[in-house]
Design a protein around this motif. Structure first.
Motif, mmCIF file in Angstrom:
data_model
loop_
_atom_site.group_PDB
_atom_site.id
_atom_site.type_symbol
_atom_site.label_atom_id
_atom_site.label_comp_id
_atom_site.label_asym_id
_atom_site.label_seq_id
_atom_site.Cartn_x
_atom_site.Cartn_y
_atom_site.Cartn_z
ATOM 1 N N PHE A 138 35.270 -33.679 45.149
ATOM 2 C CA PHE A 138 36.263 -34.221 46.080
ATOM 3 C C PHE A 138 37.609 -33.495 45.981
ATOM 4 O O PHE A 138 38.311 -33.346 46.978
ATOM 5 C CB PHE A 138 36.450 -35.703 45.740
ATOM 6 C CG PHE A 138 37.161 -36.552 46.757
ATOM 7 C CD1 PHE A 138 36.657 -36.723 48.041
ATOM 8 C CD2 PHE A 138 38.320 -37.238 46.410
ATOM 9 C CE1 PHE A 138 37.299 -37.549 48.959
ATOM 10 C CE2 PHE A 138 38.968 -38.072 47.320
ATOM 11 C CZ PHE A 138 38.454 -38.224 48.597
ATOM 12 N N ILE A 139 37.951 -33.055 44.782
ATOM 13 C CA ILE A 139 39.320 -32.532 44.562
ATOM 14 C C ILE A 139 39.382 -31.044 44.269
ATOM 15 O O ILE A 139 40.453 -30.521 43.955
ATOM 16 C CB ILE A 139 40.029 -33.285 43.401
ATOM 17 C CG1 ILE A 139 39.314 -33.032 42.061
ATOM 18 C CG2 ILE A 139 40.136 -34.788 43.708
ATOM 19 C CD1 ILE A 139 40.139 -33.476 40.848
ATOM 20 N N GLU A 140 38.252 -30.323 44.330
ATOM 21 C CA GLU A 140 38.290 -28.890 43.967
ATOM 22 C C GLU A 140 39.356 -28.170 44.797
ATOM 23 O O GLU A 140 39.697 -28.643 45.882
ATOM 24 C CB GLU A 140 36.877 -28.289 44.103
ATOM 25 C CG GLU A 140 36.269 -28.299 45.497
ATOM 26 C CD GLU A 140 36.492 -26.995 46.270
ATOM 27 O OE1 GLU A 140 37.128 -26.075 45.751
ATOM 28 O OE2 GLU A 140 36.045 -26.951 47.429
ATOM 29 N N THR A 150 46.881 -36.857 46.185
ATOM 30 C CA THR A 150 46.876 -38.153 45.498
ATOM 31 C C THR A 150 45.630 -38.252 44.620
ATOM 32 O O THR A 150 45.710 -38.663 43.452
ATOM 33 C CB THR A 150 46.881 -39.301 46.532
ATOM 34 O OG1 THR A 150 47.980 -39.099 47.413
ATOM 35 C CG2 THR A 150 46.981 -40.661 45.867
ATOM 36 N N ALA A 151 44.488 -37.859 45.176
ATOM 37 C CA ALA A 151 43.232 -37.915 44.412
ATOM 38 C C ALA A 151 43.324 -37.034 43.168
ATOM 39 O O ALA A 151 42.873 -37.429 42.090
ATOM 40 C CB ALA A 151 42.064 -37.476 45.294
ATOM 41 N N GLN A 157 44.979 -38.702 35.622
ATOM 42 C CA GLN A 157 45.438 -39.861 34.851
ATOM 43 C C GLN A 157 44.284 -40.751 34.399
ATOM 44 O O GLN A 157 44.262 -41.217 33.262
ATOM 45 C CB GLN A 157 46.379 -40.726 35.713
ATOM 46 C CG GLN A 157 47.667 -40.039 36.136
ATOM 47 C CD GLN A 157 48.591 -39.786 34.969
ATOM 48 O OE1 GLN A 157 48.693 -40.601 34.058
ATOM 49 N NE2 GLN A 157 49.242 -38.631 34.969
ATOM 50 N N ASP A 158 43.372 -41.022 35.321
ATOM 51 C CA ASP A 158 42.352 -42.047 35.072
ATOM 52 C C ASP A 158 41.121 -41.753 35.942
ATOM 53 O O ASP A 158 41.155 -41.937 37.157
ATOM 54 C CB ASP A 158 42.951 -43.426 35.419
ATOM 55 C CG ASP A 158 42.022 -44.573 35.051
ATOM 56 O OD1 ASP A 158 40.788 -44.428 35.195
ATOM 57 O OD2 ASP A 158 42.532 -45.631 34.643
ATOM 58 N N LEU A 159 40.051 -41.308 35.304
ATOM 59 C CA LEU A 159 38.856 -40.870 36.037
ATOM 60 C C LEU A 159 38.208 -42.016 36.817
ATOM 61 O O LEU A 159 37.727 -41.813 37.933
ATOM 62 C CB LEU A 159 37.868 -40.249 35.049
ATOM 63 C CG LEU A 159 36.694 -39.471 35.631
ATOM 64 C CD1 LEU A 159 37.153 -38.297 36.485
ATOM 65 C CD2 LEU A 159 35.781 -38.969 34.508
ATOM 66 N N ASP A 160 38.188 -43.209 36.251
ATOM 67 C CA ASP A 160 37.601 -44.359 36.956
ATOM 68 C C ASP A 160 38.384 -44.692 38.217
ATOM 69 O O ASP A 160 37.800 -44.992 39.264
ATOM 70 C CB ASP A 160 37.551 -45.583 36.031
ATOM 71 C CG ASP A 160 36.506 -45.427 34.944
ATOM 72 O OD1 ASP A 160 35.368 -45.074 35.265
ATOM 73 O OD2 ASP A 160 36.835 -45.643 33.770
ATOM 74 N N PHE A 165 39.125 -44.474 44.121
ATOM 75 C CA PHE A 165 39.929 -43.919 45.217
ATOM 76 C C PHE A 165 39.033 -43.134 46.175
ATOM 77 O O PHE A 165 39.121 -43.270 47.405
ATOM 78 C CB PHE A 165 41.036 -43.009 44.655
ATOM 79 C CG PHE A 165 41.909 -42.397 45.714
ATOM 80 C CD1 PHE A 165 43.018 -43.077 46.199
ATOM 81 C CD2 PHE A 165 41.614 -41.141 46.236
ATOM 82 C CE1 PHE A 165 43.827 -42.510 47.196
ATOM 83 C CE2 PHE A 165 42.417 -40.576 47.232
ATOM 84 C CZ PHE A 165 43.520 -41.259 47.707
ATOM 85 N N GLU A 166 38.151 -42.309 45.613
ATOM 86 C CA GLU A 166 37.262 -41.492 46.441
ATOM 87 C C GLU A 166 36.306 -42.361 47.254
ATOM 88 O O GLU A 166 36.081 -42.100 48.441
ATOM 89 C CB GLU A 166 36.477 -40.522 45.537
ATOM 90 C CG GLU A 166 35.468 -39.684 46.301
ATOM 91 C CD GLU A 166 34.795 -38.627 45.444
ATOM 92 O OE1 GLU A 166 35.271 -38.353 44.322
ATOM 93 O OE2 GLU A 166 33.785 -38.071 45.914
#
Ligand code: DGI
Ligand code: FE
Ligand code: FE
Length: 199
Positions: A138-140, A150-151, A157-160, A165-166
């Motif tokens: 999603f963020i590459e 934002t993602a 910060q927080d993978l979960d 979010f995704e």
């Protein structure tokens, strides 16, 4: 660049790259390399195997450009849920790549196979590696949709929270274009929106 220990695959990294590249456009191959780089960084940050992250990332879209007729044959041979065929290549390419990963690259690690399988939809329960591949896709660096920064910040910060979010972002997008929602997408969202960090 990393040299594989052969713990996870029967092929060298060089051979894996060549196979993957031969199955897709230059643009998609670039995306795959971006996912790999991001997944390795997340694995390092969150304490997961960087080699497993590299392998899962390189294979995740291996089936994306396969004709639907070939996807159908893989799905039938492997006895996968035929319902996914009604949702086209977007939903089929992860599960199909999982089968090809076993056949073409000798992958037996269930964690790597599941990370490939669930990279589009996510799942109710996700391992660290599954989350890493889901989010890295999603963020590459090649991704450029509204919300991607934002993602990226959340993923740092927080993978979960990044997984949730995704899922929210994708579901919102799918509804906005009146796409049909695959039932597993809703099941995953429901689990993550209520349990969030407990996964
Ligand atoms: O293969 P990529 O493009 O790198 O990324 P991906 O495997 O995450 O695929 C994303 C696409 O899949 C995106 O266009 C949204 C779509 N998708 C995800 N969940 C669903 C879905 N499409 C439908 N119709 N229904 C879903 O539940
Ligand atoms: Fe994909
Ligand atoms: Fe992808």
């Amino acid at each position: 660049m990393m040299t594989y220990t052969n713990q996870y695959t029967t092929v060298t990294r060089e051979a894996l790259l060549a196979h993957v590249q031969s199955k897709m456009s230059t643009k998609r191959f670039k995306h795959v390399l971006g996912v790999e780089k991001t997944a390795i960084a997340l694995a390092e940050k969150y304490g997961s195997s960087e080699e497993a992250a590299s392998i899962a990332a390189l294979i995740h879209d291996y089936a994306k450009e396969l004709p639907m007729s070939e996807m159908k044959s893989v799905i039938e041979t492997a006895g996968l849920n035929p319902e996914m065929l009604n949702f086209g290549s977007e939903i089929c390419h992860g599960p199909v790549a999982t089968e090809l990963a076993k056949k073409d690259f000798g992958i037996t690690s269930e964690d790597i196979l599941n990370a490939i399988r669930y990279h589009t939809v996510g799942a109710v329960q996700m391992s660290l590696l599954e989350k890493i591949i889901f989010v890295a896709d999603f963020i590459e660096p090649g991704r450029s949709f509204p919300g991607v920064d934002t993602a990226r910040a959340i993923a740092n910060q927080d993978l979960d929270e990044a997984v949730l979010f995704e899922m929210k972002h994708t579901l919102t997008y799918l509804i906005s274009i009146e796409a049909r929602i695959y039932p597993e997408t809703i099941l995953a969202y429901n689990a993550w929106v209520t349990k969030g960090k407990k996964n």
